[in-house]
Design an enzyme around this catalytic site. Structure first.
Site, PDB file in Angstrom:
ATOM      1  N   GLY A 168      -3.906  13.353   3.893  1.00  0.00           N
ATOM      2  CA  GLY A 168      -3.900  13.244   5.591  1.00  0.00           C
ATOM      3  C   GLY A 168      -5.001  12.409   6.441  1.00  0.00           C
ATOM      4  N   GLY A 169      -5.587  13.240   7.104  1.00  0.00           N
ATOM      5  CA  GLY A 169      -6.701  12.318   8.273  1.00  0.00           C
ATOM      6  C   GLY A 169      -7.668  11.884   7.901  1.00  0.00           C
ATOM      7  N   GLY A 403      -5.635 -25.472  16.174  1.00  0.00           N
ATOM      8  CA  GLY A 403      -6.484 -23.719  17.210  1.00  0.00           C
ATOM      9  C   GLY A 403      -7.403 -23.675  15.911  1.00  0.00           C
ATOM     10  CB  ALA A 404      -6.518 -23.536  12.229  1.00  0.00           C
TER      11      ALA A 404
HETATM   12  C1  HXC Z   1      -7.425  24.797  -0.429  1.00  0.00           C
HETATM   13  C2  HXC Z   1      -7.102  23.621  -2.323  1.00  0.00           C
HETATM   14  C3  HXC Z   1      -6.793  22.176  -1.566  1.00  0.00           C
HETATM   15  C4  HXC Z   1      -6.795  22.344  -0.114  1.00  0.00           C
HETATM   16  C5  HXC Z   1      -6.611  21.954  -3.506  1.00  0.00           C
HETATM   17  N1  HXC Z   1      -6.650  23.074  -3.507  1.00  0.00           N
HETATM   18  N2  HXC Z   1      -6.396  21.050  -2.545  1.00  0.00           N
HETATM   19  N3  HXC Z   1      -7.522  24.882  -1.507  1.00  0.00           N
HETATM   20  N4  HXC Z   1      -7.367  23.733   0.436  1.00  0.00           N
HETATM   21  N5  HXC Z   1      -6.301  21.171   0.485  1.00  0.00           N
HETATM   22  C6  HXC Z   1      -6.971  23.763  -4.997  1.00  0.00           C
HETATM   23  C7  HXC Z   1      -6.082  24.405  -5.096  1.00  0.00           C
HETATM   24  O1  HXC Z   1      -5.660  25.580  -4.548  1.00  0.00           O
HETATM   25  C8  HXC Z   1      -7.078  24.769  -6.327  1.00  0.00           C
HETATM   26  O2  HXC Z   1      -7.588  25.508  -6.899  1.00  0.00           O
HETATM   27  C9  HXC Z   1      -7.777  23.437  -6.901  1.00  0.00           C
HETATM   28  O3  HXC Z   1      -7.935  22.957  -5.495  1.00  0.00           O
HETATM   29  C10 HXC Z   1      -7.157  22.079  -7.186  1.00  0.00           C
HETATM   30  O4  HXC Z   1      -5.768  22.076  -7.131  1.00  0.00           O
HETATM   31  P1  HXC Z   1      -4.971  21.689  -8.189  1.00  0.00           P
HETATM   32  O5  HXC Z   1      -3.641  22.273  -6.846  1.00  0.00           O
HETATM   33  O6  HXC Z   1      -4.681  22.829  -9.490  1.00  0.00           O
HETATM   34  O7  HXC Z   1      -4.849  20.096  -8.638  1.00  0.00           O
HETATM   35  P2  HXC Z   1      -4.212  19.142  -9.430  1.00  0.00           P
HETATM   36  O8  HXC Z   1      -2.719  19.117  -9.187  1.00  0.00           O
HETATM   37  O9  HXC Z   1      -5.005  18.090  -9.742  1.00  0.00           O
HETATM   38  O10 HXC Z   1      -3.180  19.149  -7.465  1.00  0.00           O
HETATM   39  C11 HXC Z   1      -4.449  18.165  -7.001  1.00  0.00           C
HETATM   40  C12 HXC Z   1      -3.783  17.811  -4.944  1.00  0.00           C
HETATM   41  C13 HXC Z   1      -3.464  18.633  -4.513  1.00  0.00           C
HETATM   42  C14 HXC Z   1      -2.995  16.622  -5.334  1.00  0.00           C
HETATM   43  C15 HXC Z   1      -5.238  17.515  -4.395  1.00  0.00           C
HETATM   44  O11 HXC Z   1      -4.269  20.398  -5.422  1.00  0.00           O
HETATM   45  C16 HXC Z   1      -2.465  19.499  -3.255  1.00  0.00           C
HETATM   46  O12 HXC Z   1      -1.436  18.522  -2.731  1.00  0.00           O
HETATM   47  N6  HXC Z   1      -3.705  19.655  -2.551  1.00  0.00           N
HETATM   48  C17 HXC Z   1      -3.307  19.641  -1.238  1.00  0.00           C
HETATM   49  C18 HXC Z   1      -3.397  18.412  -0.822  1.00  0.00           C
HETATM   50  C19 HXC Z   1      -3.115  18.392   0.327  1.00  0.00           C
HETATM   51  O13 HXC Z   1      -2.021  18.626   1.341  1.00  0.00           O
HETATM   52  N7  HXC Z   1      -4.222  18.791   1.332  1.00  0.00           N
HETATM   53  C20 HXC Z   1      -3.690  18.164   3.046  1.00  0.00           C
HETATM   54  C21 HXC Z   1      -4.258  17.538   3.831  1.00  0.00           C
HETATM   55  S1  HXC Z   1      -4.170  17.116   5.342  1.00  0.00           S
HETATM   56  P3  HXC Z   1      -7.393  26.818  -7.641  1.00  0.00           P
HETATM   57  O14 HXC Z   1      -8.339  27.962  -7.323  1.00  0.00           O
HETATM   58  O15 HXC Z   1      -6.323  27.115  -8.499  1.00  0.00           O
HETATM   59  O16 HXC Z   1      -8.822  26.267  -8.745  1.00  0.00           O
HETATM   60  C22 HXC Z   1      -5.636  17.447   5.658  1.00  0.00           C
HETATM   61  C23 HXC Z   1      -5.881  17.078   6.802  1.00  0.00           C
HETATM   62  C24 HXC Z   1      -6.944  16.733   7.151  1.00  0.00           C
HETATM   63  O17 HXC Z   1      -6.948  17.295   4.546  1.00  0.00           O
HETATM   64  C25 HXC Z   1      -7.075  15.751   8.363  1.00  0.00           C
HETATM   65  C26 HXC Z   1      -8.460  15.758   9.163  1.00  0.00           C
HETATM   66  C27 HXC Z   1      -8.422  14.997  10.351  1.00  0.00           C
END
Ligand code: HXC
Length: 513
Positions: A168-169, A403-404
């Site tokens: 994401g961001g 140019g290079a």
């Molecule tokens: C809250 C999160 C989280 C999130 C993971 N966790 N991502 N909690 N917010 N974004 C938590 C899970 O619930 C889990 O908690 C623990 O972290 C570990 O995650 P798992 O899924 O068990 O680990 P894994 O299987 O290794 O997968 C990792 C992962 C997956 C690929 C990162 O967790 C995932 O897809 N997360 C979401 C990613 C995402 O879409 N993020 C938002 C992106 S958009 P528990 O309690 O079970 O241990 C963004 C916008 C930013 O970031 C904008 C900025 C401008």
């Protein structure tokens, strides 16, 4: 429990992050924990952690039931090779290293401290991204980090190491920093992951192919370095720091060498074929000339027609920009121009002199290049060289056409010292192209067109495609022998050490982006 015991208990609690089970999962993926990474990166026992007591203030979605110390990111400062470094390491074992308000505040704080105190900042990224439960507060925290990245840009070196997911961001903080390192297979960076890609464009792609180290070091150019293990990547970070200063007001560390400043470089002549059509590997020239044959290449796999990286010359850190005749004859294209310009601007921002090795037939022709904006991208190289006020020294090794020629640190863009080897060919274009345009009618009219063409080519080479016309105008300061490359560069570097040039009063220029 005494107050001392209370503190020690709290410290222990911070140290275990998300708990033993989560640590084991982290290890089972071949990943270190945040604290293990910091310990490996920094000199022994130099890490001073701050804000370990910080916890989130969220209460929705059951967040109020657990408020782990550190809030998923370990921050502070320490030393690398005795130099102060600020660092943050996201702790995937705590809430998946996800970034909420408090977590983001901690990162922004070390970045601010680094900029204020003039020390590099290194971010070790391993995070699920914006903490979903904290909604807009986590977005605000990202925004704060991006702002601090931008404020620190050109003030202190900023290094991002991607050691897990970065989606994401979240990718935009690393993207604003100076160098990105990635761990192969376990790190990835993308704006939207495979599932979203599939839903929107129907493309089937896994996370590694979409945003792994290979994709970003060779295809997108987003990342500069990668290695197979976390330790190797962190070693690369330490190696890079040896070439760069603490901030924009200090100098890069001097590295003492036993390599003689007057050492001759006869191999340069052997490496560069006399036939301008024959390729050779520019790395061999760079290594022959630089201290101890050492060269740390940046973005080696991306746009290999342009080679950039760091080396030392008589102990002083220098930035190298070179054409690579081994790849597409060393042309300048869209990606090569972007890569070169960005590197030049980093060196200029941090007072690292630029050494340019020129051997290029010019800009790459083609519809793809034109429609892809080679005009705009090539202009970045011109702009970056022209704007740079660090010492700029070049050697034209062989071809410098069109140019290079102008782009590659020429006198016209205020190159300080411009050398050429005796075989250098400096002209508007190569002899073959030139005679076909200028003498087309004469060649057609000749009985033996081929031998007439060859005669014109020889004549052109003799009259125009040599270093002496440019030298007679003062565009080339000296024509040097191949074995003199090292000593001449060192002398030129020394004489420009105190270089000072003014820049026009303005808010900032407008580099073609
Ligand atoms: C809250 C999160 C989280 C999130 C993971 N966790 N991502 N909690 N917010 N974004 C938590 C899970 O619930 C889990 O908690 C623990 O972290 C570990 O995650 P798992 O899924 O068990 O680990 P894994 O299987 O290794 O997968 C990792 C992962 C997956 C690929 C990162 O967790 C995932 O897809 N997360 C979401 C990613 C995402 O879409 N993020 C938002 C992106 S958009 P528990 O309690 O079970 O241990 C963004 C916008 C930013 O970031 C904008 C900025 C401008």
């Amino acid at each position: 429990m005494t107050k001392i015991d209370q503190l020690l208990t709290k410290r222990d609690s911070a140290k275990v992050g998300g708990g033993q089970q989560k640590i084991e999962i982290q290890h089972s993926k071949g990943k270190m924990t945040a604290r293990e990474r910091i310990a490996y990166l920094l000199d022994t026992d130099t890490f001073q952690e701050i804000n370990s007591f910080v916890a989130h203030r969220a209460h929705m979605f059951g967040m109020d039931k657990s408020q782990p110390m550190t809030d998923g990111v370990v921050t502070g400062w320490g030393k690398i090779d005795g130099r102060t470094i600020y660092v943050y390491a996201q702790d995937f074992t705590v809430l998946g290293g996800s970034l909420g308000e408090a977590h983001g505040m901690k990162i922004a704080r070390v970045m601010q401290m680094a900029a204020q105190n003039g020390a590099p900042v290194i971010g070790l990224n391993d995070s699920g991204g914006a903490r979903i439960q904290e909604g807009v507060d986590s977005l605000a925290a990202y925004g704060e980090i991006f702002y601090q990245n931008t404020q620190a840009s050109g003030v202190v070196p900023q290094i991002s190491v991607i050691m897990g997911p970065c989606a994401g961001g979240a990718v935009y903080s690393p993207a604003i920093t100076d160098f990105i390192f990635m761990v192969e297979k376990s790190a990835n960076m993308f704006i939207t992951g495979p599932q979203v890609v599939k839903a929107v464009t129907f493309e089937d792609v896994d996370a590694e192919s979409l945003g792994g180290a290979k994709a970003h070091t060779s295809k997108s150019g987003v990342a500069d370095f990668s290695a197979t293990t976390e330790n190797e990547v962190l070693n690369q970070v330490k190696a890079l720091l040896a070439f760069i200063p603490d901030n924009n007001l200090s100098s890069a560390p001097f590295r003492a060498t036993a390599d003689d400043r007057a050492r001759l470089t006869p191999k340069v002549q052997e490496i560069i074929p006399e036939n301008p059509g024959k390729p050779y590997d520019i790395h061999a020239v760079i290594k022959e000339v630089m201290d101890d044959g050492q060269f740390m290449e940046v973005a080696a796999k991306y746009a290999p027609n342009v080679v950039v990286g760091f080396a030392h010359l008589n102990g002083q850190s220098v930035g190298i920009v070179a054409n690579q005749p081994f790849y597409q004859a060393g042309v300048l294209d869209i990606n090569g121009s972007d890569k070169g310009a960005r590197f030049i601007r980093f060196c200029d921002a941090f007072h690292i002199p630029l050494i340019t090795f020129v051997d290029t037939p010019g800009f790459l022709p083609g519809v793809d290049q034109e429609h892809g904006g080679i005009i705009r991208h090539g202009a970045k190289m011109i702009y970056a060289y022209a704007e740079a006020t660090v010492p700029k020294i070049s050697i034209i090794l062989r071809k410098a056409y069109g140019g290079a020629y102008i782009v590659m640190s020429s006198k016209h863009l205020r190159g300080d010292i411009n050398f050429a080897l005796p075989n250098a060919e400096i002209a508007v274009m190569g002899p073959e192209g030139a005679v076909n345009i200028v003498f087309r009618k004469e060649i057609q009219a000749a009985g033996d067109a081929e031998s007439a063409r060859q005669q014109y080519i020889d004549e052109y080479r003799e009259e125009l495609a040599n270093p002496y016309v440019a030298a007679s105008r003062g565009y080339i300061d000296d024509v040097i022998l191949p074995e003199e490359c090292r000593q001449k560069l060192i002398q030129a570097l020394e004489v420009n050490q105190q270089k000072k040039v003014g820049t026009p009063a303005r808010k900032h220029g407008n580099i073609p982006l």
